[in-house]
Enzyme design. Structure first.
Site, PDB file in Angstrom:
ATOM      1  N   LYS A  86      -8.512 -61.072 -11.776  1.00 30.27           N
ATOM      2  CA  LYS A  86      -9.380 -62.099 -11.200  1.00 30.27           C
ATOM      3  C   LYS A  86      -8.933 -63.450 -11.759  1.00 30.27           C
ATOM      4  O   LYS A  86      -8.551 -63.543 -12.934  1.00 30.27           O
ATOM      5  CB  LYS A  86     -10.832 -61.808 -11.597  1.00 30.27           C
ATOM      6  N   SER A 138     -18.918 -62.012  -7.270  1.00 31.30           N
ATOM      7  CA  SER A 138     -17.883 -63.029  -7.166  1.00 31.30           C
ATOM      8  C   SER A 138     -16.456 -62.489  -7.263  1.00 31.30           C
ATOM      9  O   SER A 138     -15.521 -63.153  -6.853  1.00 31.30           O
ATOM     10  CB  SER A 138     -18.093 -64.053  -8.279  1.00 31.30           C
ATOM     11  N   SER A 192     -21.230 -59.100 -10.330  1.00 31.66           N
ATOM     12  CA  SER A 192     -19.978 -59.554  -9.717  1.00 31.66           C
ATOM     13  C   SER A 192     -18.830 -58.544  -9.728  1.00 31.66           C
ATOM     14  O   SER A 192     -17.806 -58.765  -9.091  1.00 31.66           O
ATOM     15  CB  SER A 192     -19.494 -60.835 -10.391  1.00 31.66           C
TER      16      SER A 192
END
Ligand SMILES: [Zn+2]
Lengths: 478, 485
Positions: free
Chosen positions: B78, B153, B177
């Site tokens: 990420k 997210s 997330s």
């Protein structure tokens, strides 16, 4: 109406730890800009603080030296505000849960003693420095100082005059320096003082509206600023006006405090517990460990000097103004066995030389052993007090031992009675008129013979011996 | 099956047997990226060249017999993890060109274990969002239906794993997330206990809630990654010096006579019937495996969303203060003085959702409001934690749906923040309590969208959680499907 000032001081002291408070960077002063930095103190994305436990230890030293109560647990909070010298946009400080509270120190004021309360001591990180280019509209940021550890010491509003404030400030300063946790340099900003001042009618309890004073970077300025501010507030109140709660800056050149109006609006720092740090637990074992490392504090040392060396309070005060000076003095005493004479030499000639050269006792070219050696030579009668003055000056200039200087300059005192008697006989022989006068009872003439004898020996003779020989040789029956 | 479709453990077996090479696996992954990335947009930055070099180096080590826990396995990160020399944007314009001079601890650990990094995946800006639509670099699409969001997210990481654009990925979970996009993309996602994995180098959103975790194709891979990632880090004060077990050791053990808590508060009105049906099936599966399900109560559940939307924005408002245009990242050149520079930089550098949360957080911490909001929220947070402590005296794990609905359409909730926030309603409590949670696929809707079931356990019970998840995975026998791309 008579007004009484109410003053509280906030002191920030930079700690002398090797590393910064939340990263491994050096905390030393004076490096090239931005060389003592790393991602942590630069506030890069993703970095996290880790507390340097040495900072806690240093804080504890001060807390114990000022009789504070140590809380078993304390925690860090974020103080949020934007400024280019603050890379994270917040300062890590301590807010709701300080490590040390309810302390006090004693200050001497007007020959008496007064206890001034300490509200709290806490740890925090310093900010960086902005450097403004005077010719270009740019500002440079140096983040070497960012994250250097500070302790903030907040006093109770117990101070009632500028003079008391100065005495309190000196007491804290000497304590910090004695403890070896702060270099105490006010000009370089490693010891900073802000003050809260208000007035109230004497004899009443409630506090008046206070002003906060900043930018006082010497002891003298703190006292001057407070004196000015007290007068200013008195003038305002006597004129029927009201003191405004505000921050005022001391202007050294103009000798006045000036409102910061508009420059720094009332900040809402939005303090909240720093989620990146865990509470600091301070157990009794840690406190005791630190207590063991505490040196003798100035006040205790002063009392001991008066007691053990029979010094006056004043002399003890001068000799303990710094730990280094006190250590120097005690070394001389140890080696000479003469506390009073040692005190006179250290406070007299030595401090005078150092003051003239703006030097610290640690830079003194005369080793304590040399000064002690010289004192012994005086005691033994090898040199006179007058000669010693010259010797000590030469020692200071050259760093040589007293023996070396005495030999080089041929300063050895004439203690050979036979040789001296011969010289005195010559003096007597050359001045028959004065001999008659003396023998006729004009005793003042004796001084003339002493002078002549000293002159004949170029001052190298032992004065006591001259006295004795003259008395004997001038006596009428010889 | 293509190499890029396999799991970590399958690939490690083949690498050990000399049946394939990391170079082949990595080439296969990048072949897939070339084929589908345009449709999915899982990545912000690809690391093709360094990945190929890392794969060569991995093959060299394998030849020498120096095989590590992840040697030669392509993993996506990420874009919230700092990577030395590789830009780390956090999905934001304000860090568009930020290149960190250091690696996050998890990156260092993966590197040391021999992983090959494929690239940095897309995310909601500063991890604030539930759909990956709040990225400055554009939305990521759900591989199962490109008109739908992948969750957020960490939507890029979830989509990359689901679309086989990597073998596994790392994400971060502040309020769901990892677990929410894992559920919506049909992969496994674990949020470990707060303090289990070092946050050093994870760009902070809400420091007391953020936790790093893996996205994988099955539970075993999740255990393999946890073995590498977990552990104390002296650079992180909140990381816990708790012993790290071998998580794989838990996998083959059963769950006979385990007590499974079903919190009544989590089967709320508004849960999609197909989601509820899939989760009810999951309950029957674990019962079939010998576990006993009991009802438990988490009475403060209704306050979770409110508490979260005070604590997280408050911490974020402070964490994001460092993006001021002074030291790195984006700076607006238009300011005439310092204050104006700050304002213009932050106005142009942050997206709408980030600004909204900075404002909420600033307000909640303001003098006069602190006690009513932040302080009160912290107190309620303590009660939420206590709910779980009490529940875990009665059961070994808790089972809930991961999300109230399957993946929603792109743009469906962007104008209604409250609706968007509600998509995390079942995952937020875990972060507030600091406990571990995992989302495991539990079926598909009639429209072919994946559904996830969430398992929760007590602090540092990741081993037991993985044991339960793997037992469920084994007994559920969820049909193996791949998105058609
Ligand atoms: Zn540093």
């Amino acid at each position: 109406m008579e007004f009484e000032p109410v003053i509280g001081l906030e002191i920030h002291a930079q700690l002398l730890t090797d590393a910064k408070i939340f990263c491994g960077c050096s905390a030393k002063f004076g490096a090239a800009p931005n060389t003592h930095t790393c991602p942590v103190c630069l506030g890069m994305p993703g970095v996290l603080p880790v507390l340097n436990r040495k900072v806690v230890e240093f804080m504890l030293r001060m807390a114990l030296a000022t009789n504070c109560r140590i809380n078993p647990e304390c925690s860090f909070a974020r103080k949020n505000y934007f400024y280019p010298d603050l890379p994270k946009g917040y300062q890590i400080s301590q807010y709701a849960a300080p490590p040390a509270e309810h302390g006090w120190v004693e200050v001497e004021i007007h020959g008496g003693k007064k206890r001034i309360g300490i509200t709290r001591i806490h740890m925090e990180e310093d900010a960086g420095k902005l450097m403004h280019d005077e010719r270009n509209p740019v500002s440079m940021v140096d983040l070497n100082r960012t994250g250097v550890p500070l302790i903030e010491i907040v006093s109770e509003p117990d101070i009632r005059s500028a003079e008391e404030a100065a005495a309190y400030l000196r007491r804290l300063h000497e304590t910090l320096v004695y403890l070896g946790i702060c270099d105490g340099n006010m000009e370089e900003g490693s010891f900073r003082c802000d003050a809260n001042v208000s007035l109230r009618p004497r004899g009443t309890e409630p506090f008046g509206t206070r002003a906060e004073l900043k930018n006082m970077n010497s002891f003298r300025n703190v006292q001057r600023a407070l004196e000015y501010e007290i007068k200013r507030q008195q003038y305002v109140l006597e004129g029927g006006g009201e003191v405004v709660q505000e921050t005022r800056l001391w202007d050294d050149t103009a000798g006045v405090t000036q409102s910061m109006r508009g420059k720094e609006e009332a900040h809402d720092y939005r303090y909240f517990p720093d989620p990146d740090l865990v509470p600091v637990v301070i157990d009794d074992a840690w406190i005791e460990e630190v207590r063991k490392t505490l040196p003798e504090l100035p006040l205790e040392k002063r009392e001991r000097f008066v007691r053990d060396y029979q010094l006056s309070a004043y002399d003890a005060g001068v000799l303990t103004t710094s730990r280094a000076l006190a250590d120097y003095y005690e070394e001389v005493v140890k080696l000479s066995g003469q506390p009073k004479i040692a005190a006179n030499w250290v406070m007299g000639d030595i401090l005078r030389f150092l003051n003239e050269d703006k030097k610290d006792i640690r830079e003194c070219p005369i080793a304590p052993s040399s000064l002690a050696g010289m004192i012994r030579l005086i005691q033994e009668g090898a040199i006179s007090g007058k000669m010693a003055k010259e010797v000590v000056e030469a020692m200071y200039k050259t760093g040589k031992t007293p023996q070396a200087i005495i030999e080089e300059q041929g300063l050895v005192q004439i203690t050979d009675e036979e040789a001296l008697a011969k010289t005195i006989a010559e003096v007597i022989g050359k001045n028959p008129v004065q001999v008659e006068q003396y023998r006729a009872g004009r005793e003042k003439v004796f001084g003339f013979f002493v002078g002549q004898a000293m002159k004949a020996t170029q001052g190298k003779a032992n004065p006591q011996l001259i006295n004795d020989l003259l008395k004997k040789m001038l006596a009428p029956d010889t | 099956m293509e190499l890029n479709e396999l799991t970590i453990h399958e690939l490690l077996d083949r690498l050990r047997a000399g049946e394939t090479s990391s170079a082949e696996i990595t080439a296969s992954v990048f072949g897939r990226i070339d084929a589908v990335e345009k449709e999915v947009h899982a990545y912000i930055t690809l690391m093709r060249e360094t990945a190929l070099a890392e794969a060569e180096a991995a093959d060299e080590r394998i030849r020498k017999g120096e095989m590590g826990a992840l040697t030669g396995i392509p993993i996506a990160l990420k874009d919230i993890f700092c990577t030395k020399g590789v830009r780390t944007t956090c999905g934001s314009r304000i860090l568009e060109n930020f290149v960190p001079p250091y690696d996050a601890t998890v990156v260092t650990k993966l590197r040391a274990a021999g992983a090959v990094f494929t690239g940095k995946t897309n995310m909601d800006e500063f991890a604030m969002g539930s759909s990956t639509e709040n990225s400055f670099f554009g939305a990521t699409r759900n591989p199962w239906d490109r008109d739908r969001i992948p969750g957020g997210s960490s939507g890029g990481s979830a989509a990359a794993v689901a679309a086989d654009e990597c073998i596994a990925a790392l994400g971060s979970d502040t309020g769901g997330s990892i677990r929410q996009p894992a559920a919506l993309c049909g992969v496994v996602g674990l949020k470990p206990t707060y303090g289990r994995i070092s946050r050093f180098g994870l760009v902070a959103f809400a420091s007391s809630l953020d936790q790093i975790g893996p996205f994988t194709k099955d539970v075993e891979d999740c255990a393999i990654l946890m073995n590498v990632l977990a552990g104390y880090d002296p650079r992180e004060s909140t990381s816990v010096p708790e012993e790290v077990p071998d998580y794989r050791r838990f996998l083959s053990q059963g769950i006979e006579s385990w007590k499974v808590g079903i919190p009544k508060e989590y089967f709320i009105a508004g849960i999609d019937p197909e989601v509820e049906a899939a989760v009810r099936r999951a309950i029957r599966v674990v019962e079939g495996a010998g576990a006993k399900c009991i009802e438990v109560s988490l009475p403060h559940t209704e306050y979770c969303l409110a508490v979260y939307y005070i604590v997280a924005p408050a911490e974020a408002s402070s964490n994001l203060a460092r993006y001021d245009g002074v030291k790195y990242g984006f700076r607006s050149g238009e300011g005439r003085d310092l204050l104006e520079m700050y304002k213009k930089t932050r106005a142009a550098g942050f997206g709408a959702e980030v600004k909204r949360r900075i404002m909420i957080g600033t307000y909640a911490l303001s003098s006069g409001y602190y006690d009513a909001y932040y302080k009160k929220a912290s107190q309620v947070r303590g009660l939420i934690k206590r709910d779980f402590d009490e529940a875990f005296t009665k059961c070994d794990v808790i089972l809930t749906p991961t999300t109230p609905t399957p993946a929603f359409r792109i743009g469906e909730k962007t104008d209604d923040p409250m609706q968007m926030y509600l998509s995390d309603i079942l995952t937020i409590s875990t972060n507030l309590a600091g406990i571990p949670g995992i989302s495991v696929p539990c079926g598909f809707t009639a429209a072919g969208l994946p559904v996830g079931v969430q398992f929760l356990a007590g602090h540092f019970q990741e081993g037991r959680l993985l044991q339960f998840a793997s037992a469920y995975e084994k007994h559920a026998q969820i049909e193996k499907r791949r998105p058609t791309l």
